[in-house]
Design an enzyme around this catalytic site. Structure first.
Site, PDB file in Angstrom:
ATOM      1  CB  CYS A 115       6.558   0.101 -15.842  1.00 43.39           C
ATOM      2  SG  CYS A 115       7.027  -0.498 -14.228  1.00 43.39           S
ATOM      3  CG  HIS A 261       2.372   0.052 -15.988  1.00 43.55           C
ATOM      4  ND1 HIS A 261       2.587  -1.291 -16.139  1.00 43.55           N
ATOM      5  CD2 HIS A 261       3.081   0.425 -14.884  1.00 43.55           C
ATOM      6  CE1 HIS A 261       3.390  -1.712 -15.177  1.00 43.55           C
ATOM      7  NE2 HIS A 261       3.705  -0.693 -14.404  1.00 43.55           N
ATOM      8  CG  ASN A 291       3.513  -3.729 -11.737  1.00 45.55           C
ATOM      9  OD1 ASN A 291       3.728  -4.005 -12.917  1.00 45.55           O
ATOM     10  ND2 ASN A 291       4.022  -2.657 -11.148  1.00 45.55           N
TER      11      ASN A 291
HETATM   12  O1  UT7 Z   1       5.274  -0.490 -11.891  1.00 41.81           O
HETATM   13  C1  UT7 Z   1       6.389   0.086 -11.330  1.00 41.81           C
HETATM   14  C2  UT7 Z   1       6.125   1.426 -10.789  1.00 41.81           C
HETATM   15  N1  UT7 Z   1       5.734   1.323  -9.417  1.00 41.81           N
HETATM   16  C3  UT7 Z   1       4.754   2.016  -8.932  1.00 41.81           C
HETATM   17  O2  UT7 Z   1       4.097   2.719  -9.648  1.00 41.81           O
HETATM   18  C4  UT7 Z   1       4.502   1.901  -7.447  1.00 41.81           C
HETATM   19  C5  UT7 Z   1       3.994   3.182  -6.890  1.00 41.81           C
HETATM   20  N2  UT7 Z   1       3.826   3.140  -5.473  1.00 41.81           N
HETATM   21  C6  UT7 Z   1       2.850   2.420  -4.853  1.00 41.81           C
HETATM   22  O3  UT7 Z   1       2.105   1.712  -5.487  1.00 41.81           O
HETATM   23  C7  UT7 Z   1       2.695   2.597  -3.363  1.00 41.81           C
HETATM   24  O4  UT7 Z   1       3.613   3.565  -2.900  1.00 41.81           O
HETATM   25  C8  UT7 Z   1       2.871   1.286  -2.541  1.00 41.81           C
HETATM   26  C9  UT7 Z   1       1.684   0.354  -2.804  1.00 41.81           C
HETATM   27  C10 UT7 Z   1       4.158   0.597  -2.907  1.00 41.81           C
HETATM   28  C11 UT7 Z   1       2.892   1.609  -1.067  1.00 41.81           C
HETATM   29  O5  UT7 Z   1       1.703   2.271  -0.709  1.00 41.81           O
HETATM   30  P1  UT7 Z   1       1.734   3.608   0.154  1.00 41.81           P
HETATM   31  O6  UT7 Z   1       0.347   3.999   0.377  1.00 41.81           O
HETATM   32  O7  UT7 Z   1       2.633   4.574  -0.562  1.00 41.81           O
HETATM   33  O8  UT7 Z   1       2.370   3.113   1.511  1.00 41.81           O
HETATM   34  P2  UT7 Z   1       3.686   3.621   2.256  1.00 41.81           P
HETATM   35  O9  UT7 Z   1       4.887   3.173   1.541  1.00 41.81           O
HETATM   36  O10 UT7 Z   1       3.526   5.077   2.576  1.00 41.81           O
HETATM   37  O11 UT7 Z   1       3.552   2.853   3.601  1.00 41.81           O
HETATM   38  C12 UT7 Z   1       2.503   3.113   4.546  1.00 41.81           C
HETATM   39  C13 UT7 Z   1       2.589   2.073   5.635  1.00 41.81           C
HETATM   40  C14 UT7 Z   1       4.020   1.942   6.197  1.00 41.81           C
HETATM   41  O12 UT7 Z   1       3.895   1.679   7.576  1.00 41.81           O
HETATM   42  P3  UT7 Z   1       4.081   2.865   8.645  1.00 41.81           P
HETATM   43  O13 UT7 Z   1       5.472   3.426   8.431  1.00 41.81           O
HETATM   44  O14 UT7 Z   1       3.011   3.863   8.348  1.00 41.81           O
HETATM   45  O15 UT7 Z   1       3.916   2.170   9.947  1.00 41.81           O
HETATM   46  C15 UT7 Z   1       4.548   0.709   5.513  1.00 41.81           C
HETATM   47  O16 UT7 Z   1       5.539   0.040   6.248  1.00 41.81           O
HETATM   48  O17 UT7 Z   1       2.246   0.789   5.112  1.00 41.81           O
HETATM   49  C16 UT7 Z   1       3.299  -0.148   5.399  1.00 41.81           C
HETATM   50  N3  UT7 Z   1       3.361  -1.138   4.341  1.00 41.81           N
HETATM   51  C17 UT7 Z   1       2.639  -2.272   4.364  1.00 41.81           C
HETATM   52  N4  UT7 Z   1       1.772  -2.757   5.271  1.00 41.81           N
HETATM   53  C18 UT7 Z   1       1.206  -3.957   5.009  1.00 41.81           C
HETATM   54  C19 UT7 Z   1       4.079  -1.101   3.180  1.00 41.81           C
HETATM   55  N5  UT7 Z   1       3.831  -2.201   2.463  1.00 41.81           N
HETATM   56  C20 UT7 Z   1       2.949  -2.949   3.174  1.00 41.81           C
HETATM   57  C21 UT7 Z   1       2.328  -4.204   2.956  1.00 41.81           C
HETATM   58  N6  UT7 Z   1       1.453  -4.654   3.899  1.00 41.81           N
HETATM   59  N7  UT7 Z   1       2.531  -4.928   1.845  1.00 41.81           N
END
Ligand code: UT7
Length: 335
Positions: A115, A261, A291
């Site tokens: 990134c 970014h 992204n």
């Molecule tokens: O450019 C490279 C650098 N990368 C980044 O900067 C990424 C940084 N992180 C993020 O953008 C976020 O952490 C994500 C968008 C990847 C995830 O969002 P979050 O709010 O941190 O969600 P989470 O991982 O805490 O997941 C919450 C819930 C989980 O379900 P449970 O365990 O609460 O039942 C996940 O399984 O959301 C679920 N989940 C999804 N649900 C629907 C994770 N991905 C998805 C999805 N659709 N695509």
């Protein structure tokens, strides 16, 4: 004194637009979840079966930038190619682009800083220019992420975020006493978090070498501990922004535009709020492109130029964080 000035920009997005709705056919996800958690509404992916590589995407962006600069590829002193999704593992994509451009014998280096690849590229180009090793440099950030993604519910966090695209800039050495071009840059790395976002294969480390077992485990697909990366982003980006401003002897009000970014709209909103940057000075396009890793910043820069949203003597900050962990930024003043 030699200064590094961006003479022109170009961008390329593949023609296949993939909406969130389309992803719901392969994964357990929803448009609402993706929009709320990431800001992304659609992204561009190379069409299935299209015979192209990352360097082909880079080429399309590069020829636009070169044409706008009125430069012939053979005039270049250097090509710098930032990507985490190279055409092949070896050699890097820079030489593929060099060949496509017909830039005979022009040296080509690859940057594997994910990134922050474009930010690392800018600092390297600036060092070449200030030390008078190069006059004309082509810097590209290009990614072909879609072929590396696993469209399964297990990997839905990465599948909905990453996207394809390319951005290119022509950087020229300008002799001047004015404070223009790359004013300052700061880069950081913290290998303690190297596993927070990684792709396991191809590898040379025991336990990871290519075998049916590791393929079965999906180690050739990206793994991301999104929460950890998110937290690191919202704490470290403001810190490095403060460092940059202090180094350039500037205040946040001196910036005309901030190009972060594009990893997650919530990260950029939190950063903007923490730094008290007015919304109209924060440029986001993740809603339309997802992204594109090393390509997000040059694509955004090209859009801003095209829309005449930047004018002569404007000061901008480019900033980002990603796999590595690497993070940093650049303060740049237009001619
Ligand atoms: O450019 C490279 C650098 N990368 C980044 O900067 C990424 C940084 N992180 C993020 O953008 C976020 O952490 C994500 C968008 C990847 C995830 O969002 P979050 O709010 O941190 O969600 P989470 O991982 O805490 O997941 C919450 C819930 C989980 O379900 P449970 O365990 O609460 O039942 C996940 O399984 O959301 C679920 N989940 C999804 N649900 C629907 C994770 N991905 C998805 C999805 N659709 N695509």
């Amino acid at each position: 004194m030699k200064r590094s000035v961006i003479k022109s920009t170009g961008r390329y997005l593949p023609s296949r637009r993939v909406t969130n709705e389309e992803l719901t056919k392969s994964l357990d996800t929803s448009n609402e979840w993706i929009v709320q958690r990431t800001g992304i509404e659609a992204r561009y992916w190379v069409g299935e079966g299209e015979d192209v590589g990352t360097s082909d995407l880079a080429y399309e962006a590069a020829i636009i930038a070169l044409e706008r600069a009125n430069w012939h590829p053979e005039e270049l002193d250097l090509i710098v190619f930032a990507t985490m999704t190279p055409d092949l593992n070896v050699p890097g994509s820079g030489v593929f682009l060099q060949n496509l451009l017909g830039a005979k014998r022009v040296p080509a280096i690859d940057i594997r800083q994910q990134c922050t690849g474009f930010l690392h590229g800018l600092e390297i180009c600036d060092a070449y220019i200030r030390s008078e090793k190069a006059q004309k440099i082509l810097l590209v950030g290009a990614e072909f992420q879609s072929r590396y993604l696993e469209l399964t519910t297990e990997n839905r966090d990465t599948a909905v975020i990453f996207a394809d695209g390319a951005g290119a800039v022509c950087i020229e050495a300008v002799e001047t006493n004015d404070e223009i071009g790359v004013i300052t840059s700061i880069l950081h790395a913290d290998g303690k978090y190297s596993r927070a976002l990684h792709v396991g294969l191809p590898a040379r480390k025991s336990g990871h070498v290519i075998s049916p077992n590791v393929i079965e485990n999906g180690e050739h697909f990206p793994y991301m501990d999104g929460k950890t990366v998110f937290k690191l982003a919202v704490t470290r980006l403001p810190r490095v922004a403060d460092e940059l401003l202090a180094k350039a002897n500037m205040k946040i009000e001196d910036l005309d535009m901030v190009i972060p970014h594009q990893a997650n709209l919530r990260i950029n909103d939190a950063f903007g709020e923490r730094m008290k940057i007015p919304k109209e000075k924060m440029y986001n396009n993740i809603q339309r492109y997802g992204n594109t890793t090393a390509a997000t910043i040059p694509i955004a820069l090209d859009e801003l130029m095209e829309k005449n949203m930047l004018k002569s003597k404007d000061t901008i900050m480019l900033i980002g964080l990603g796999a590595g962990l690497t993070w940093g930024g650049v303060i740049y003043k237009l001619m």
